[in-house]
Design an enzyme around this catalytic site. Structure first.
Site, PDB file in Angstrom:
ATOM      1  N   MET A 194     -18.032 -18.843  41.297  1.00  0.00           N
ATOM      2  CA  MET A 194     -16.920 -19.513  40.695  1.00  0.00           C
ATOM      3  C   MET A 194     -16.019 -18.904  39.573  1.00  0.00           C
ATOM      4  O   MET A 194     -15.318 -19.317  38.944  1.00  0.00           O
ATOM      5  CB  MET A 194     -17.516 -20.889  40.308  1.00  0.00           C
ATOM      6  CG  MET A 194     -18.002 -21.727  41.421  1.00  0.00           C
ATOM      7  SD  MET A 194     -17.982 -23.432  41.444  1.00  0.00           S
ATOM      8  CE  MET A 194     -18.760 -23.744  39.704  1.00  0.00           C
ATOM      9  N   GLY A 195     -16.244 -17.399  39.278  1.00  0.00           N
ATOM     10  CA  GLY A 195     -15.723 -16.924  38.544  1.00  0.00           C
ATOM     11  C   GLY A 195     -15.981 -16.886  36.972  1.00  0.00           C
ATOM     12  O   GLY A 195     -17.031 -17.499  36.844  1.00  0.00           O
ATOM     13  N   TYR A 196     -15.538 -16.415  36.011  1.00  0.00           N
ATOM     14  CA  TYR A 196     -15.754 -16.343  34.778  1.00  0.00           C
ATOM     15  C   TYR A 196     -16.952 -15.366  34.596  1.00  0.00           C
ATOM     16  O   TYR A 196     -17.998 -16.074  33.988  1.00  0.00           O
ATOM     17  CB  TYR A 196     -15.718 -17.599  33.976  1.00  0.00           C
ATOM     18  CG  TYR A 196     -15.406 -17.348  32.615  1.00  0.00           C
ATOM     19  CD1 TYR A 196     -14.296 -17.309  32.269  1.00  0.00           C
ATOM     20  CD2 TYR A 196     -16.570 -17.590  31.469  1.00  0.00           C
ATOM     21  CE1 TYR A 196     -13.979 -16.883  30.684  1.00  0.00           C
ATOM     22  CE2 TYR A 196     -16.304 -17.677  30.242  1.00  0.00           C
ATOM     23  CZ  TYR A 196     -15.000 -17.290  29.827  1.00  0.00           C
ATOM     24  OH  TYR A 196     -14.724 -17.262  28.647  1.00  0.00           O
ATOM     25  N   HIS A 223     -23.702 -12.832  37.332  1.00  0.00           N
ATOM     26  CA  HIS A 223     -23.115 -12.585  38.269  1.00  0.00           C
ATOM     27  C   HIS A 223     -23.171 -11.150  38.745  1.00  0.00           C
ATOM     28  O   HIS A 223     -23.393 -10.371  39.916  1.00  0.00           O
ATOM     29  CB  HIS A 223     -21.477 -12.618  38.214  1.00  0.00           C
ATOM     30  CG  HIS A 223     -21.426 -14.222  37.899  1.00  0.00           C
ATOM     31  ND1 HIS A 223     -20.843 -14.766  36.707  1.00  0.00           N
ATOM     32  CD2 HIS A 223     -21.628 -15.172  38.839  1.00  0.00           C
ATOM     33  CE1 HIS A 223     -20.800 -16.130  36.712  1.00  0.00           C
ATOM     34  NE2 HIS A 223     -21.177 -16.453  37.924  1.00  0.00           N
ATOM     35  N   LYS A 280     -31.362 -17.191  41.674  1.00  0.00           N
ATOM     36  CA  LYS A 280     -32.376 -18.265  41.363  1.00  0.00           C
ATOM     37  C   LYS A 280     -32.229 -19.134  40.302  1.00  0.00           C
ATOM     38  O   LYS A 280     -33.066 -19.981  40.124  1.00  0.00           O
ATOM     39  CB  LYS A 280     -33.660 -17.531  41.597  1.00  0.00           C
ATOM     40  CG  LYS A 280     -34.162 -17.193  42.760  1.00  0.00           C
ATOM     41  CD  LYS A 280     -35.629 -16.476  42.749  1.00  0.00           C
ATOM     42  CE  LYS A 280     -35.702 -15.515  43.972  1.00  0.00           C
ATOM     43  NZ  LYS A 280     -37.154 -14.996  43.720  1.00  0.00           N
ATOM     44  N   MET A 330     -28.075 -16.913  31.548  1.00  0.00           N
ATOM     45  CA  MET A 330     -26.389 -16.682  31.422  1.00  0.00           C
ATOM     46  C   MET A 330     -26.006 -17.585  32.146  1.00  0.00           C
ATOM     47  O   MET A 330     -26.293 -17.791  33.504  1.00  0.00           O
ATOM     48  CB  MET A 330     -26.344 -15.213  31.804  1.00  0.00           C
ATOM     49  CG  MET A 330     -26.601 -14.152  30.710  1.00  0.00           C
ATOM     50  SD  MET A 330     -26.133 -12.545  31.399  1.00  0.00           S
ATOM     51  CE  MET A 330     -26.866 -11.421  30.001  1.00  0.00           C
TER      52      MET A 330
HETATM   53  P1  AMP Z   1     -21.545 -19.554  39.785  1.00  0.00           P
HETATM   54  O1  AMP Z   1     -20.468 -18.822  39.272  1.00  0.00           O
HETATM   55  O2  AMP Z   1     -22.011 -20.095  38.225  1.00  0.00           O
HETATM   56  O3  AMP Z   1     -21.396 -20.563  41.022  1.00  0.00           O
HETATM   57  O4  AMP Z   1     -22.657 -18.547  40.203  1.00  0.00           O
HETATM   58  C1  AMP Z   1     -22.430 -17.762  41.222  1.00  0.00           C
HETATM   59  C2  AMP Z   1     -23.675 -17.148  41.496  1.00  0.00           C
HETATM   60  O5  AMP Z   1     -24.097 -16.422  40.479  1.00  0.00           O
HETATM   61  C3  AMP Z   1     -24.896 -18.239  42.065  1.00  0.00           C
HETATM   62  O6  AMP Z   1     -25.558 -17.490  43.249  1.00  0.00           O
HETATM   63  C4  AMP Z   1     -25.639 -18.199  40.601  1.00  0.00           C
HETATM   64  O7  AMP Z   1     -27.086 -18.575  40.849  1.00  0.00           O
HETATM   65  C5  AMP Z   1     -25.542 -17.021  40.261  1.00  0.00           C
HETATM   66  N1  AMP Z   1     -26.032 -16.684  39.011  1.00  0.00           N
HETATM   67  C6  AMP Z   1     -25.274 -17.258  37.716  1.00  0.00           C
HETATM   68  N2  AMP Z   1     -25.692 -17.201  36.629  1.00  0.00           N
HETATM   69  C7  AMP Z   1     -26.839 -16.295  36.802  1.00  0.00           C
HETATM   70  C8  AMP Z   1     -27.967 -15.809  36.018  1.00  0.00           C
HETATM   71  N3  AMP Z   1     -27.881 -16.078  34.679  1.00  0.00           N
HETATM   72  N4  AMP Z   1     -28.881 -14.870  36.598  1.00  0.00           N
HETATM   73  C9  AMP Z   1     -28.622 -14.879  38.080  1.00  0.00           C
HETATM   74  N5  AMP Z   1     -27.812 -15.281  38.933  1.00  0.00           N
HETATM   75  C10 AMP Z   1     -26.860 -16.111  38.408  1.00  0.00           C
END
Ligand code: AMP
Length: 313
Positions: free
Chosen positions: A37-39, A44, A187, A223
């Protein structure tokens, strides 16, 4: 000397995305997808690094999916920095090939135009379609949702009853648009990863799902894009989560197998730090059903906890 940075191709139109993927696959190239979802942060980026090892080409999608936000949640304040995201991706050795950044995956106006136009000419989407929230089934007649009926119920699903419906649906849409060979999930969002694995198995998607380990900041906090909303004080409090989970892990390794006691120790530590707990459970790592005793020492079980509030899960 610094290696030259690869600038990803930015694709906003789903039909162009599909055309690119099909052209690459017809040349025998394999494709990974990292949905986000960016940022972006280093968590990521660790998924991107994983993807780079697995296939010839890597696509990162950046799309804040309204379908998984309840009206009361933080859709309008979800952080974004598209240019920053691109430069972070360019700093990854090897770089990514495509950033798929659609304005609105629930706007079907262009699909209707395409259907009327045999030449398949398509304009960029302008995001004019109504937003589909996970509770209000509005938008341009969007009414099809993917549900993973048992796994979506517990843990995060208890207080967010249609969240995983939104996630499974948008991931299905991304899979159908990008047509990847491999998709990488973190995870950190453990239940989400398990749900996507189950969905892919149950619906016979021909996509390998990879679960990447959690990346934490030096102080131990996982993170997360939403950590940007944490004040220094809140961040300090949130650290009670990782600390107490580590405490549970070492207690379990030392023979404390009673899950209720272990769970209560987490609830107490987080509450004492001033945190508000949505849930703390020790569950079987595959079924996500609560267990009473830890009988297998080597990570057969998963412990999950939510910090509820402005900050993050
Ligand atoms: P999001 O942008 O928050 O939807 O995350 C996108 C992907 O990155 C998802 O599969 C999350 O589980 C993964 N992700 C986000 N934060 C972390 C992190 N600290 N460590 C590993 N994977 C992450």
């Amino acid at each position: 000397m610094e290696a030259s940075k690869k600038e990803p191709l930015v694709i906003t139109d789903k039909e162009q995305m599909r055309k690119w993927s099909r052209a690459m696959r017809s040349q025998g190239k394999s494709i990974s997808l990292v949905p986000t979802m960016g940022y972006l942060h280093q968590g990521h980026i660790s998924l991107v690094r994983e993807a780079l090892k697995l296939t010839n080409l890597t696509v990162v999608s950046i799309y804040v999916n309204p379908g998984q936000f309840a009206p009361s949640e933080d859709l309008s304040t979800y952080p974004s920095d598209f240019h920053g995201d691109i430069s972070k991706l360019m700093s990854v050795p090897g770089g990514v090939d495509v950033v798929f950044h659609p304005p609105n995956l629930y706007d079907y106006e262009n699909d209707m135009k395409r259907n009327k136009n045999d030449q398949g000419v398509c304009k960029n989407l302008e995001g004019k379609g109504e937003v589909v929230s996970c509770l209000e089934e509005s938008g341009m007649g969007h009414e099809t949702w993917v549900r993973v009926e048992k796994l979506e119920n517990g843990l995060c699903g208890k207080s967010r009853p249609v969240f995983f419906r939104g996630v499974a649906t948008v991931v299905t849409k991304l899979f159908n648009i990008v047509e990847p060979d491999v998709a990488v999930f973190g995870k950190k969002d453990y239940q989400q990863w398990r749900i996507i694995q189950r969905m892919v198995r149950d619906l016979d998607f021909s996509i390998r799902i990879i679960g990447a380990e959690i990346l934490r900041d030096n102080d131990g906090l996982a993170m997360s894009s939403r950590n940007v909303h944490l004040s220094a004080e809140e961040r300090g409090k949130a650290l009670s989560i990782s600390r107490s989970l580590l405490g549970v892990k070492s207690a379990a390794e030392n023979g404390h197998i009673n899950c209720r006691e272990l769970r209560d120790s987490v609830i107490q530590a987080v509450s004492e730090a001033g945190g508000r707990i949505d849930y703390a459970e020790i569950v079987d790592q595959e079924s996500l059903q609560a267990v009473e005793e830890i009988n297998s020492p080597c990570g057969v079980l998963h412990c999950c906890l939510v910090w509820e509030g402005q900050a993050d899960r």
